[in-house]
Design a protein around this motif. Structure first.
Motif, PDB file in Angstrom:
ATOM      1  N   THR A   1      11.841 -12.527 -39.813  1.00 49.85           N
ATOM      2  CA  THR A   1      12.655 -12.505 -41.029  1.00 49.85           C
ATOM      3  C   THR A   1      13.860 -13.432 -40.926  1.00 49.85           C
ATOM      4  O   THR A   1      14.386 -13.679 -39.825  1.00 49.85           O
TER       5      THR A   1
ATOM      6  N   LEU B   1      -4.926  -1.859 -39.172  1.00 51.62           N
ATOM      7  CA  LEU B   1      -4.340  -0.664 -38.566  1.00 51.62           C
ATOM      8  C   LEU B   1      -3.052  -0.370 -39.316  1.00 51.62           C
ATOM      9  O   LEU B   1      -2.141  -1.211 -39.344  1.00 51.62           O
ATOM     10  N   ASP B   2      -3.023   0.789 -39.969  1.00 49.77           N
ATOM     11  CA  ASP B   2      -1.872   1.121 -40.817  1.00 49.77           C
ATOM     12  C   ASP B   2      -1.748   2.633 -40.883  1.00 49.77           C
ATOM     13  O   ASP B   2      -2.753   3.329 -41.037  1.00 49.77           O
TER      14      ASP B   2
ATOM     15  N   TYR C   1      18.133  -4.022 -38.398  1.00 53.15           N
ATOM     16  CA  TYR C   1      16.817  -4.558 -38.768  1.00 53.15           C
ATOM     17  C   TYR C   1      16.614  -5.948 -38.145  1.00 53.15           C
ATOM     18  O   TYR C   1      15.612  -6.207 -37.465  1.00 53.15           O
TER      19      TYR C   1
ATOM     20  N   PHE D   1      11.741 -15.696 -45.731  1.00 51.68           N
ATOM     21  CA  PHE D   1      12.952 -15.473 -46.511  1.00 51.68           C
ATOM     22  C   PHE D   1      12.627 -14.354 -47.515  1.00 51.68           C
ATOM     23  O   PHE D   1      11.926 -13.429 -47.140  1.00 51.68           O
ATOM     24  N   ASN D   2      13.115 -14.370 -48.747  1.00 54.06           N
ATOM     25  CA  ASN D   2      12.943 -13.179 -49.600  1.00 54.06           C
ATOM     26  C   ASN D   2      11.556 -13.143 -50.235  1.00 54.06           C
ATOM     27  O   ASN D   2      11.298 -13.885 -51.190  1.00 54.06           O
TER      28      ASN D   2
ATOM     29  N   GLY E   1       0.212  -2.880 -46.535  1.00 51.96           N
ATOM     30  CA  GLY E   1       1.516  -3.073 -47.167  1.00 51.96           C
ATOM     31  C   GLY E   1       1.508  -4.251 -48.140  1.00 51.96           C
ATOM     32  O   GLY E   1       0.472  -4.872 -48.410  1.00 51.96           O
TER      33      GLY E   1
ATOM     34  N   GLY F   1       1.097  -7.739 -46.082  1.00 49.85           N
ATOM     35  CA  GLY F   1      -0.111  -7.619 -45.265  1.00 49.85           C
ATOM     36  C   GLY F   1      -1.369  -7.557 -46.114  1.00 49.85           C
ATOM     37  O   GLY F   1      -2.372  -8.229 -45.817  1.00 49.85           O
TER      38      GLY F   1
ATOM     39  N   SER G   1       5.363 -11.202 -38.015  1.00 45.75           N
ATOM     40  CA  SER G   1       6.195 -11.231 -39.229  1.00 45.75           C
ATOM     41  C   SER G   1       7.650 -11.038 -38.850  1.00 45.75           C
ATOM     42  O   SER G   1       8.086  -9.916 -38.599  1.00 45.75           O
TER      43      SER G   1
ATOM     44  N   ALA H   1      -3.713   4.913 -38.381  1.00 45.67           N
ATOM     45  CA  ALA H   1      -3.030   5.363 -37.167  1.00 45.67           C
ATOM     46  C   ALA H   1      -1.716   4.625 -37.059  1.00 45.67           C
ATOM     47  O   ALA H   1      -1.544   3.558 -37.657  1.00 45.67           O
ATOM     48  N   SER H   2      -0.817   5.201 -36.274  1.00 47.84           N
ATOM     49  CA  SER H   2       0.451   4.523 -36.023  1.00 47.84           C
ATOM     50  C   SER H   2       0.320   3.572 -34.838  1.00 47.84           C
ATOM     51  O   SER H   2      -0.417   3.844 -33.886  1.00 47.84           O
TER      52      SER H   2
ATOM     53  N   ASN I   1       7.280  -0.273 -30.835  1.00 41.77           N
ATOM     54  CA  ASN I   1       5.865  -0.334 -31.225  1.00 41.77           C
ATOM     55  C   ASN I   1       5.286  -1.747 -31.067  1.00 41.77           C
ATOM     56  O   ASN I   1       4.085  -1.907 -30.829  1.00 41.77           O
TER      57      ASN I   1
ATOM     58  N   LEU J   1      -0.107   4.086 -43.203  1.00 45.62           N
ATOM     59  CA  LEU J   1       0.086   4.343 -44.631  1.00 45.62           C
ATOM     60  C   LEU J   1       1.450   4.987 -44.930  1.00 45.62           C
ATOM     61  O   LEU J   1       1.620   5.648 -45.941  1.00 45.62           O
ATOM     62  N   SER J   2       2.421   4.757 -44.051  1.00 45.28           N
ATOM     63  CA  SER J   2       3.757   5.307 -44.306  1.00 45.28           C
ATOM     64  C   SER J   2       4.375   4.660 -45.541  1.00 45.28           C
ATOM     65  O   SER J   2       5.075   5.321 -46.306  1.00 45.28           O
ATOM     66  N   THR J   3       4.119   3.377 -45.729  1.00 47.16           N
ATOM     67  CA  THR J   3       4.558   2.724 -46.980  1.00 47.16           C
ATOM     68  C   THR J   3       3.419   1.917 -47.603  1.00 47.16           C
ATOM     69  O   THR J   3       3.615   1.297 -48.647  1.00 47.16           O
ATOM     70  N   GLY J   4       2.257   1.914 -46.982  1.00 48.67           N
ATOM     71  CA  GLY J   4       1.129   1.129 -47.483  1.00 48.67           C
ATOM     72  C   GLY J   4       0.206   1.956 -48.370  1.00 48.67           C
ATOM     73  O   GLY J   4       0.388   3.164 -48.526  1.00 48.67           O
TER      74      GLY J   4
END
Ligand SMILES: NC(=O)c1ccc[n+]([C@@H]2O[C@H](COP(=O)([O-])OP(=O)(O)OC[C@H]3O[C@@H](n4cnc5c(N)ncnc54)[C@H](O)[C@@H]3O)[C@@H](O)[C@H]2O)c1
Length: 327
Positions: free
Chosen positions: A115, A30-31, A139, A167-168, A10, A13, A113, A50-51, A94, A33-36
């Protein structure tokens, strides 16, 4: 030193993975790739596609690992309001799967990570780590619940950990070769870049009647490269026996939406259109970090904190990669 990085393909990451590899650390990503993106990873990095929900794959990926950086999550606060089950499952359930696998595998170092969303609407700024934790959306709740689980696992099973509350996150790799590539674009600086590149007609400013000098919300933008550096600092801290800790990561300087738009106009040289819209529900007026603790205990100092630097790096990436990684 072998480090497992969940969500390592991501935005934040992968920036960290590239730094770890440069520093000579052996990395397993370990990813799912849903958004990576695999193109975000340096050549030769081991990727377990993998998830985190797949406990057997998580256990296998932990083989020979000394420490875990846990980035994988669903990240859009707005989506968490309409689809909370996905956020509770992916962010909290998870994380429990990961923690269980770490305990069973005897892996006892974790950097998580988190927030600024765990603070909700702060009573005062700059926000210190001891401020009340009152998230205003699922979230933030899922991240706070994960923090609490990590604390309990630490006390009972000795998971030594650092929680980093970003932060952002903003900007892109200074090389211009890597940067954010999210299908659903919601970050202000990314949206400004899209407008400057002509990929959207205008930028919407949500709320111009906040009790701030120019009426728009104020945020603390922190460069992705500075966030990545904090993870290497956190690993060193844990390696040196530092106690469990929570650190805010921000520049300590707030910029209003109008400040960011003006900076984006100047840096890009494009006077993209701005549309004023009503407030979005749940947007806090002002979020600015105190990162004094990270400075004192991790020795962390942002080096690309200037807003024009953050926007300039973002623009280099967005201008040269109109389709992101193009995958
Ligand atoms: N971007 C920000 O401004 C910001 C701010 C505060 C905190 N964070 C946190 O930082 C972390 C990284 O955020 P990002 O902006 O890089 O997001 P991102 O979407 O770019 O990265 C998340 C990565 O996790 C992977 N992933 C998601 N669910 C997974 C699963 N179940 N199994 C395996 N991999 C999975 C995705 O494919 C992706 O590569 C997240 O935990 C997020 O909550 C981000």
């Amino acid at each position: 030193m072998r480090t497992l990085v969940t969500g390592g393909a991501g935005y934040i990451g992968s920036q960290t993975v590239r730094d770890l590899v440069t520093a000579g650390t052996e990395v397993v990503v370990l990813d799912d790739l849903s958004t990576g993106h695999t193109a975000a990873l340096p050549d030769g990095v081991a990727l377990v596609q993998a998830s985190l929900a797949d406990a057997a794959s998580v256990r296998a990926a932990l083989d020979g690992v000394d420490a875990v950086l846990h980035f994988a999550a669903s990240i859009e606060a707005g989506e968490s309001v309409t689809d909370p089950r996905r956020f509770w499952r992916n962010n909290t359930a998870n994380t429990l799967t990961l923690l269980d696998a770490m305990v069973d595998s005897g892996v006892h170092r974790l950097v998580f990570s988190s927030t600024a969303a765990v603070y909700g609407n702060p009573e005062s700024v700059p926000i210190t780590e001891d401020a009340p934790l009152r998230p205003t959306n699922p979230y933030g709740q899922t991240k706070l619940a994960s923090e609490m689980a990590i604390g309990d696992y630490a006390r009972a099973y000795g998971i030594r950990h650092v929680i980093l509350r970003y932060f952002n996150a903003a900007g892109a790799d200074p090389s211009g070769l890597h940067g954010p590539d999210h299908h659903h674009k919601t970050h202000l600086i990314t949206l400004c870049m899209e407008a400057a590149a002509g990929r959207v007609d205008s930028l919407s400013v949500f709320g111009t009647d906040y009790p701030t000098p120019d009426g728009t919300c104020i945020r603390d933008y922190i460069h992705v490269a500075d966030l990545a550096a904090a993870h290497l600092d956190a690993l060193r801290y844990l390696g040196a026996g530092g106690p469990d800790a929570v650190f805010n990561l921000g520049n300590g300087t707030g910029h209003s939406v109008r400040d960011v738009v003006a900076c984006a106009h100047e840096v890009t040289g494009v006077d993209f259109a701005v549309v004023e819209a009503s407030r979005r529900e749940g947007d806090p007026t002002e979020l600015v970090a105190s990162s004094e603790r990270a400075s004192a205990q991790l020795g962390w100092r942002p080096t690309r904190g200037d807003l024009a630097t953050i926007v300039g790096d973002a623009w280099r990436w967005h201008e040269s990669h109109p389709r992101g990684y193009g995958e």
